[in-house]
Write a protein that holds these residues in place. Structure first.
Motif, PDB file in Angstrom:
ATOM      1  N   PRO A 162      70.493 -42.672  56.012  1.00  0.00           N
ATOM      2  CA  PRO A 162      71.767 -42.612  56.081  1.00  0.00           C
ATOM      3  C   PRO A 162      72.471 -41.305  54.944  1.00  0.00           C
ATOM      4  CG  PRO A 162      71.709 -44.758  55.921  1.00  0.00           C
ATOM      5  CD  PRO A 162      70.190 -44.165  56.438  1.00  0.00           C
ATOM      6  N   GLN A 255      72.756 -38.303  65.710  1.00  0.00           N
ATOM      7  CA  GLN A 255      72.679 -39.485  65.113  1.00  0.00           C
ATOM      8  C   GLN A 255      72.204 -40.651  65.260  1.00  0.00           C
ATOM      9  OE1 GLN A 255      74.729 -39.222  62.726  1.00  0.00           O
ATOM     10  NE2 GLN A 255      74.197 -42.041  62.410  1.00  0.00           N
ATOM     11  N   THR A 258      68.897 -41.101  63.225  1.00  0.00           N
ATOM     12  CA  THR A 258      69.517 -40.767  62.648  1.00  0.00           C
ATOM     13  C   THR A 258      69.453 -42.162  62.202  1.00  0.00           C
ATOM     14  OG1 THR A 258      69.995 -38.411  61.700  1.00  0.00           O
ATOM     15  CG2 THR A 258      71.116 -40.976  60.319  1.00  0.00           C
ATOM     16  N   THR A 259      69.862 -42.872  63.015  1.00  0.00           N
ATOM     17  CA  THR A 259      69.659 -44.376  63.153  1.00  0.00           C
ATOM     18  C   THR A 259      68.695 -44.762  63.054  1.00  0.00           C
ATOM     19  OG1 THR A 259      72.334 -43.746  64.226  1.00  0.00           O
ATOM     20  CG2 THR A 259      71.577 -46.030  64.218  1.00  0.00           C
ATOM     21  N   TYR A 313      66.598 -47.726  70.352  1.00  0.00           N
ATOM     22  CA  TYR A 313      66.925 -48.844  69.149  1.00  0.00           C
ATOM     23  C   TYR A 313      66.324 -49.523  68.853  1.00  0.00           C
ATOM     24  CZ  TYR A 313      71.726 -46.168  68.373  1.00  0.00           C
ATOM     25  OH  TYR A 313      72.344 -44.174  67.816  1.00  0.00           O
TER      26      TYR A 313
END
Length: 412
Positions: A162, A255, A258-259, A313
């Motif tokens: 991050p 994003q 990135t997560t 995720y």
């Protein structure tokens, strides 16, 4: 002739706390910086007008350079001290990042992001740090300590991704690389915490460097470990570099990638620590076989379910738990079999196999994508290789190698 176990090391010269704090901080920086390189693929290729293969090939060279230089960096660390190798590695790391930002051709980019950074990583990551751990931490705590150091590297991945994404977004990709170059220089002062005073000579059977290399390469269990580590490199580097672009192709917001990379780093903290703890209680070959098999199962499920932020995720969390969890048991087995006299060198040698796999994983990812417009072939290849690696680790013998000691001639 009689069979004797590996040489006994001299008593530890550095405290466990000092070794773990400095070693963990070094690995946090070195592994954390490199874990986010996939974030630069899109901005660099778009601005420079390069194909994905150009970027992927440079990182493939980085991985193979890391692997080729690894045994030599380990040899120098074993011979002259890890702290000297770490200081040189820190300088190369900073220089490579700066030149990576300034490169305007594919060749220059390959030289900086590939060759220089690969050499830098060989002298600032696990093989060198684990050599110090092996020599200064008692065998009954060694696997745990390696798990702690690996968990630190994983925390670096969680922390730095991050940060790197924020730097790119707010300062631009070039300035972000300049800032990371400054951060890499912090490895140099930390290296002094791993400076080992000259100790008394180890007792027991002693080897030359050449004899240690020949012995390791002739030992079947060492070759099985290398085969498994090849697959580890293929899987993790392909995913780490190409997953952001894979998710972008699937229409997900940047994003999400990135997560996902941050989650890999976060859950890898728990995975590597768990592997280190289990390595004190269970057969390490069984731990390694389970890790590789579970990776393949995880990838299969990810490919079969619809792609969504939630599925990404969940995948990142599970694969993160398995990400670098191979590192503590693999290196602990090397120390357990051969002793710690040349641990950094032998750790670098087995890691060379890892980096050959990394080269193929990152390069084939870009190559086959440019040819087919899809990453599917490489994903399924990673699945098949994971099953093969699980089987390869089962025959590994973990006991200390017995060496034949010839009796000395007695003067008449």
């Amino acid at each position: 002739m009689s069979a004797v176990p590996a040489a006994k090391p001299s008593s530890p010269t550095l405290s466990m706390t000092q070794v773990l704090v400095c070693g963990a901080a070094i690995v946090t920086l070195s592994m954390g910086i490199r874990h986010g390189f996939g974030l630069w693929l899109a901005p660099i290729t778009m601005e420079r007008g390069w194909t994905r293969e150009t970027f992927a090939f440079a990182l493939a060279i980085q991985n193979i350079a890391w692997g080729v230089a690894g045994p030599f960096a380990g040899m120098l660390a074993d011979r002259f001290g890890a702290y000297r190798v770490l200081i040189v590695g820190a300088g190369l790391y900073a220089l490579g990042l700066v030149l990576m930002a300034l490169s305007t051709s594919g060749l220059a980019f390959t030289g900086s992001a590939g060759l220089l950074l690969g050499m830098a990583q060989s002298g600032t990551t696990y093989a060198v740090v684990y050599g110090v751990i092996g020599r200064n931490i008692a065998p009954e705590k060694r696997s745990w300590a390696m798990g702690v150091a690996a968990a630190a590297g994983s925390f670096g991945q969680f922390l730095m991704v991050p940060v790197e994404s924020w730097l790119i977004g707010h300062w631009g990709w070039q300035n972000a690389l300049f800032m990371l170059g400054c951060a890499a220089l912090a490895i140099a002062p930390l290296a002094w915490g791993l400076k080992e005073p000259k100790a008394a000579a180890p007792t027991g059977h002693q080897q030359s460097i050449g004899a240690a290399l020949r012995e390791a390469m002739a030992y079947p269990s060492f070759r099985w470990l290398m085969a498994g580590y090849f697959v580890c490199g293929f899987q993790v580097v392909f995913i780490g570099v190409h997953m952001p672009s894979y998710l972008r192709d699937k229409g997900l917001d940047p994003q999400v990638a990135t997560t996902a990379l941050a989650l890999i780093g976060l859950f890898n903290v728990f995975g590597t620590y768990t592997a280190g703890v289990l390595g004190q209680r269970l057969a390490k070959r069984h731990i390694l076989a389970a890790i590789y098999f579970l990776r393949s199962i995880t990838i299969v499920i990810f490919l079969l379910v619809p792609v969504s932020p939630m599925s990404v995720y969940v995948f990142a969390s599970v694969i993160g738990f398995l990400w670098l969890s191979t590192v503590p048991p693999t290196n602990a087995v090397v120390a357990q079999i051969f002793g710690v006299q040349y641990m950094s060198m032998l750790g670098g040698l087995v890691f060379f196999s890892h980096q050959i796999g990394s080269f193929l994983g990152v390069w084939l990812g870009g190559r086959l994508y440019d040819q087919t417009g899809s990453y599917d072939v490489v994903w399924w290849l990673a699945v098949a290789l994971g099953v093969m690696a699980a089987l390869a680790n089962l025959p590994v013998r973990e006991g200390p190698i017995l060496r034949v000691q010839r009796p000395q001639a007695v003067a008449p």
